[in-house]
Design an enzyme around this catalytic site. Structure first.
Site, PDB file in Angstrom:
ATOM      1  N   HIS A  98       1.265   3.870   2.049  1.00 19.02           N
ATOM      2  CA  HIS A  98       1.969   4.700   3.410  1.00 19.02           C
ATOM      3  C   HIS A  98       3.458   4.767   3.213  1.00 19.02           C
ATOM      4  O   HIS A  98       3.814   3.675   3.036  1.00 19.02           O
ATOM      5  CB  HIS A  98       1.615   3.676   4.875  1.00 19.02           C
ATOM      6  N   HIS A 130       0.987  -1.193   0.127  1.00 21.24           N
ATOM      7  CA  HIS A 130      -0.072  -0.483  -0.026  1.00 21.24           C
ATOM      8  C   HIS A 130       1.131   1.058  -0.056  1.00 21.24           C
ATOM      9  O   HIS A 130       2.216   1.096  -0.069  1.00 21.24           O
ATOM     10  CB  HIS A 130      -1.029   0.168   1.162  1.00 21.24           C
ATOM     11  N   ASP A 149       5.576   4.940   5.049  1.00 14.96           N
ATOM     12  CA  ASP A 149       6.745   3.938   5.836  1.00 14.96           C
ATOM     13  C   ASP A 149       7.364   3.037   4.960  1.00 14.96           C
ATOM     14  O   ASP A 149       8.143   1.637   5.321  1.00 14.96           O
ATOM     15  CB  ASP A 149       6.636   3.386   7.036  1.00 14.96           C
ATOM     16  N   ASP A 196      -0.261  -4.533   5.828  1.00 18.64           N
ATOM     17  CA  ASP A 196      -0.997  -4.037   7.112  1.00 18.64           C
ATOM     18  C   ASP A 196      -2.328  -4.332   6.724  1.00 18.64           C
ATOM     19  O   ASP A 196      -2.825  -4.201   5.819  1.00 18.64           O
ATOM     20  CB  ASP A 196      -0.321  -2.960   6.692  1.00 18.64           C
TER      21      ASP A 196
END
Length: 364
Positions: free
Chosen positions: A116, A114, A118, A235
């Site tokens: 994000h 994804h 990080d 995640d």
């Protein structure tokens, strides 16, 4: 002491001083020789040739945005036969891949779970090193959710000056201009919530949707090579999709968050007046799974082993790992490990063997 004895003692002392000075000087030469030997071994190593044919999984980043000396930003390396894949590229991923003994120039594809930050804040460095280390003439394929196009376009702009410098300095034979960066391959899962990303002979990689709202879409990946299967959750909160894809898998790599230990950080944030941090700590609980959630999925899916990653919060002391796991070891009775950078699981083809080790030395 007689005069003769004093002369003998002085001579012996001078010999010792001379020997110490020589040893001091020689230690630099010895160090250089050791570095040379290590460099030859490192540069000449080919893990793909040294490992048995099969599916191999390494954690090149087992952590989260929290600083953790044992765990960098999210990154999972998968060697399927001779094909080298990297899933996510968090901070420090490139250096950890190198420390694990793998050549970034050999990376065949990068896949993002994804968008994000990080999970991709080390992507620019990884793209650069893959280019310059491998004398690549074509960019690396980068698979990920829609929006991966903008990510790569932004990195291309950010690295434009550097790209020119590299070519001017080293020449196009060493750094071919056409090999820089990555080519976006947006993954569209459609109504079924899954899509085949790679299908190449004995290797199949399938992306499937997981629940990491508001990050949407977010994907897990099911990797099959010959008769061995690995599932990466990405995640997600506890997900039926992960349970479905993990059924019968040899290895499940699942994210994990401990609410009990996160509450300790929340108390510290409250004591120091860190209101915004407390809000973040409360929010992240809602879109991550617990170790018990991951263990339940692993047990019900009948997986061979469970490796936890994206560890939240950091675990600076070994004594915290049992607290982090909670009831997970009683739920899932198979091999279970709280991941650290360098962890490495080998699944040789043609059997059910699971070898759990590390590329950094002996397991603790």
């Amino acid at each position: 002491m007689s005069r003769r004895a004093r002369r003998v003692a002085l001579a012996a002392a001078l010999v010792l001083v001379a020997a110490a000075a020589l040893a001091w000087w020689q230690r630099g030469e010895i160090a250089i020789a050791l570095v040379k030997r290590a460099a030859i071994a490192q540069l000449g190593a080919d893990p793909a040739a040294e490992l048995p044919d099969g599916l191999h999984v390494g954690l090149c980043g087992a952590g989260s945005p929290f600083p953790d000396p044992r765990r960098g930003g999210p990154c999972t390396l998968v060697l399927a036969g001779r094909t080298l894949l990297v899933f996510d590229a968090g901070s420090g991923a490139t250096r950890t891949i190198g420390r694990m003994g793998f050549d970034t120039g050999r990376i065949d594809a990068i896949l993002l779970t994804h968008l994000h930050s990080d999970h991709l804040d080390g992507l620019g460095e990884l793209l650069l090193q893959r280019w310059v280390a491998g004398t690549r003439t074509a960019p690396v394929p980068v698979h990920g959710p829609p929006g991966v196009e903008e990510v790569l376009a932004g990195l291309a702009r950010a690295y434009a000056a550097d790209r020119g410098y590299r070519i001017a300095h080293h020449g196009p034979d060493v750094v071919p201009p056409g090999g820089a960066g990555g080519v976006p391959h947006p993954v569209l899962t459609g109504s079924e919530g899954r899509a085949t990303v790679i299908a190449d002979g004995a290797l199949e990689v399938v992306a499937f949707e997981v629940d990491h709202s508001p990050a949407h879409p977010a994907y897990g990946y099911r990797i099959r090579y010959r008769d061995r299967v690995v599932v990466l959750s990405g995640d997600t909160r506890r997900s039926d999709a992960v349970a479905r894809e993990a059924r019968g898998a040899d290895l499940l790599v699942h994210d994990a968050l401990s609410e009990r230990l996160l509450a300790v950080l929340d108390e510290a944030a409250a004591a120091t007046g860190r209101g915004p941090l407390r809000r973040i700590l409360h929010d992240i609980v809602g879109y991550h799974a617990s170790p018990e959630d991951a263990a339940t999925i692993a047990r019900d899916a009948g997986v061979g082993a469970l490796l936890l990653n994206h560890i939240v919060p950091p675990l600076p002391l070994d004594a915290l790992e049992p607290v982090f796991l909670g009831e997970a070891p009683r739920i899932f009775r198979g091999p279970l490990r709280v991941g650290r950078d360098g962890d490495f699981v080998s699944l040789p083809a043609g059997g059910r063997e699971i070898r759990i080790g590390t590329r950094f030395g002996a397991l603790p």
